[in-house]
Enzyme design. Structure first.
Site, PDB file in Angstrom:
ATOM      1  N   SER A   7       0.847  -1.109   0.056  1.00 41.64           N
ATOM      2  CA  SER A   7      -0.008   0.229   0.068  1.00 41.64           C
ATOM      3  C   SER A   7       0.987   1.299   0.035  1.00 41.64           C
ATOM      4  CB  SER A   7      -0.912  -0.068   1.297  1.00 41.64           C
ATOM      5  OG  SER A   7      -1.316   1.391   1.624  1.00 41.64           O
ATOM      6  N   HIS A  32      -1.661  -1.877  -3.938  1.00 43.25           N
ATOM      7  CA  HIS A  32      -2.725  -1.455  -3.346  1.00 43.25           C
ATOM      8  C   HIS A  32      -2.963  -0.107  -3.162  1.00 43.25           C
ATOM      9  CE1 HIS A  32      -5.795  -2.510  -0.281  1.00 43.25           C
ATOM     10  NE2 HIS A  32      -5.404  -1.401   0.416  1.00 43.25           N
ATOM     11  N   ASP A  34      -5.189   3.252  -1.744  1.00 42.15           N
ATOM     12  CA  ASP A  34      -6.092   3.447  -0.832  1.00 42.15           C
ATOM     13  C   ASP A  34      -7.002   4.813  -1.087  1.00 42.15           C
ATOM     14  OD1 ASP A  34      -6.007   1.324   1.331  1.00 42.15           O
ATOM     15  OD2 ASP A  34      -4.117   1.948   1.512  1.00 42.15           O
ATOM     16  N   MET A  36      -9.455   7.655  -0.053  1.00 39.29           N
ATOM     17  CA  MET A  36     -10.148   8.268   1.147  1.00 39.29           C
ATOM     18  C   MET A  36     -10.728   9.512   0.817  1.00 39.29           C
ATOM     19  SD  MET A  36      -7.210   7.034   3.861  1.00 39.29           S
ATOM     20  CE  MET A  36      -6.926   5.425   4.154  1.00 39.29           C
ATOM     21  N   HIS A  65      -8.698   0.323  -3.483  1.00 42.13           N
ATOM     22  CA  HIS A  65      -9.544   0.181  -2.304  1.00 42.13           C
ATOM     23  C   HIS A  65     -10.391   1.314  -1.693  1.00 42.13           C
ATOM     24  CE1 HIS A  65      -9.292  -0.649   2.409  1.00 42.13           C
ATOM     25  NE2 HIS A  65     -10.710  -0.567   2.083  1.00 42.13           N
ATOM     26  N   MET A  67     -12.429   3.857  -0.055  1.00 42.68           N
ATOM     27  CA  MET A  67     -12.857   4.311   1.234  1.00 42.68           C
ATOM     28  C   MET A  67     -13.787   5.560   1.405  1.00 42.68           C
ATOM     29  SD  MET A  67      -9.833   2.937   3.707  1.00 42.68           S
ATOM     30  CE  MET A  67      -8.727   2.713   2.014  1.00 42.68           C
ATOM     31  N   MET A 136     -10.768  -5.626   6.995  1.00 42.15           N
ATOM     32  CA  MET A 136      -9.897  -4.429   7.583  1.00 42.15           C
ATOM     33  C   MET A 136      -9.340  -5.217   9.020  1.00 42.15           C
ATOM     34  SD  MET A 136      -9.419  -2.079   5.774  1.00 42.15           S
ATOM     35  CE  MET A 136      -8.579  -1.082   6.667  1.00 42.15           C
ATOM     36  N   GLY A 141      -8.307   4.379   7.659  1.00 44.67           N
ATOM     37  CA  GLY A 141      -8.059   5.893   7.707  1.00 44.67           C
ATOM     38  C   GLY A 141      -6.685   6.065   7.673  1.00 44.67           C
ATOM     39  N   PHE A 142      -5.861   5.352   8.088  1.00 42.31           N
ATOM     40  CA  PHE A 142      -4.561   5.780   8.401  1.00 42.31           C
ATOM     41  C   PHE A 142      -3.727   4.372   8.272  1.00 42.31           C
ATOM     42  CE2 PHE A 142      -6.916   8.464  10.577  1.00 42.31           C
ATOM     43  CZ  PHE A 142      -6.374   9.948   9.995  1.00 42.31           C
ATOM     44  N   GLY A 143      -2.471   4.639   7.678  1.00 44.80           N
ATOM     45  CA  GLY A 143      -1.221   3.509   7.752  1.00 44.80           C
ATOM     46  C   GLY A 143      -0.682   3.513   9.056  1.00 44.80           C
ATOM     47  N   GLY A 144       0.161   2.483   9.138  1.00 45.83           N
ATOM     48  CA  GLY A 144       0.923   2.240  10.356  1.00 45.83           C
ATOM     49  C   GLY A 144       0.056   2.169  11.737  1.00 45.83           C
ATOM     50  N   ASP A 174      -5.733  -6.188   5.696  1.00 44.66           N
ATOM     51  CA  ASP A 174      -5.267  -4.938   5.269  1.00 44.66           C
ATOM     52  C   ASP A 174      -5.263  -4.034   6.662  1.00 44.66           C
ATOM     53  OD1 ASP A 174      -4.669  -2.318   4.313  1.00 44.66           O
ATOM     54  OD2 ASP A 174      -6.561  -2.046   3.244  1.00 44.66           O
ATOM     55  N   GLY A 175      -3.890  -3.853   7.240  1.00 44.74           N
ATOM     56  CA  GLY A 175      -3.753  -2.998   8.358  1.00 44.74           C
ATOM     57  C   GLY A 175      -2.847  -3.579   9.269  1.00 44.74           C
ATOM     58  N   GLY A 196       1.761  -1.784   4.149  1.00 43.84           N
ATOM     59  CA  GLY A 196       2.148  -0.400   3.798  1.00 43.84           C
ATOM     60  C   GLY A 196       3.462   0.085   4.593  1.00 43.84           C
TER      61      GLY A 196
HETATM   62  C1  DX5 Z   1      -5.938   1.900   6.153  1.00 46.95           C
HETATM   63  C2  DX5 Z   1      -5.505   1.278   4.324  1.00 46.95           C
HETATM   64  C3  DX5 Z   1      -4.571   0.444   4.689  1.00 46.95           C
HETATM   65  C4  DX5 Z   1      -3.080   1.021   5.131  1.00 46.95           C
HETATM   66  C5  DX5 Z   1      -2.143  -0.148   5.423  1.00 46.95           C
HETATM   67  O1  DX5 Z   1      -7.269   2.295   6.043  1.00 46.95           O
HETATM   68  O2  DX5 Z   1      -6.758   0.750   3.973  1.00 46.95           O
HETATM   69  O3  DX5 Z   1      -4.226  -0.192   3.230  1.00 46.95           O
HETATM   70  O4  DX5 Z   1      -2.664   1.926   4.300  1.00 46.95           O
HETATM   71  O5  DX5 Z   1      -1.123   0.260   5.985  1.00 46.95           O
HETATM   72  P1  DX5 Z   1      -0.230  -0.367   7.117  1.00 46.95           P
HETATM   73  O6  DX5 Z   1       0.391  -1.525   6.482  1.00 46.95           O
HETATM   74  O7  DX5 Z   1       0.756   0.739   7.229  1.00 46.95           O
HETATM   75  O8  DX5 Z   1      -1.000  -0.593   8.109  1.00 46.95           O
HETATM   76 ZN    ZN Z   2      -6.250  -0.474   2.174  1.00 43.35          ZN
END
Ligand code: DX5
Ligand code: ZN
Length: 226
Positions: A7, A32, A34, A36, A65, A67, A136, A141-144, A174-175, A196
């Site tokens: 991602s 992937h 994302d 948003m 993806h 969202m 999920m 909403g956020f990576g990391g 994912d996540g 990600g």
């Molecule tokens: C979160 C996204 C994910 C996210 C994954 O809403 O759908 O794709 O970017 O990132 P990591 O691997 O950093 O959790």
């Molecule tokens: Zn995603």
């Protein structure tokens, strides 16, 4: 065969071209993306124009993806931008059947995402029409973020249901995927891993992917032996 889908959400976007080429050469299976909207999730990422540009610089299948609220208004836009898979978030679909049909009409693979709290039972009637369920493993909403391990039984239940009913549906997680959580997700039945931060936050993304491949191979063997 387990698939890896990096991602790019938290990538350094000034280096996007180099980073995509790096993961492509490292042998990942798809990219992937994302999307948003700041409504369904409390964050804004990028839109179809960026997807279109990415399409020009990679041969990797684009796994989009969504969202976003009102996904029906954007399915054809992302199809034209170059998506191979479009995943809609179940929570945003008033009529999920219509969204599935709209994606099929574009001749794309259909994915449906479920938030961590959404029961998997709500999707069972649709499984014969879709290619992938995205579970999920963080709040979208956020990576990391940290992997929510209470989703593991959902993965196991869904994998069991899919095999018992002889369906061919991928389970994407994912996540919060890293070497440990990847192992648990695969052993419970996931076969596509989105990652990600684990990949792009690593000082050596190539090695991170190679290490993840090793874990995939080992965990797959272990679950096959169950
Ligand atoms: C979160 C996204 C994910 C996210 C994954 O809403 O759908 O794709 O970017 O990132 P990591 O691997 O950093 O959790
Ligand atoms: Zn995603």
């Amino acid at each position: 065969m387990i698939k890896i889908a990096p991602s790019i959400l938290n990538c350094e976007f000034t280096n996007l071209k180099e980073l995509i080429s790096l993961v492509e050469k490292a042998g990942v299976d798809m990219l992937h993306l994302d999307i948003m909207d700041g409504h369904f999730v409390p964050n804004i990422s990028f839109g179809p124009q960026v997807v279109k540009s990415i399409k020009k610089i990679t041969k990797l299948p684009l796994d989009v993806h969504l969202m976003i609220e009102n996904p029906q208004e954007f399915i054809s836009v992302f199809a034209h931008a170059g998506a191979r898979i479009i995943t809609v978030s179940k929570e945003t679909c008033i009529n999920l059947g219509e969204q599935i049909e709209a994606i099929m009409k574009e001749r794309l693979e259909v994915g449906v995402a479920l938030n961590p709290q959404t029961p998997v039972e709500s999707l069972l009637n649709y499984l014969d029409q879709i290619n992938m369920v995205l579970l999920m493993t963080v709040e979208p909403g956020f990576g990391g973020q940290k992997f929510i391990s209470s989703v593991l039984p959902k993965i196991a239940y869904l994998r069991d249901y899919i095999s018992k009913n002889r369906l061919t549906v991928d389970i994407q997680v994912d996540g919060g995927i890293d070497l440990n959580t990847a192992r648990s997700a695969i052993e419970n039945g996931a076969n596509i891993l989105v990652a990600g931060e684990y990949i792009f936050g690593s000082p050596d993304p190539r090695k991170a992917i190679a290490d993840l491949r090793k874990v995939c191979a080992l965990s797959e063997k272990k679950s096959a032996g169950k």
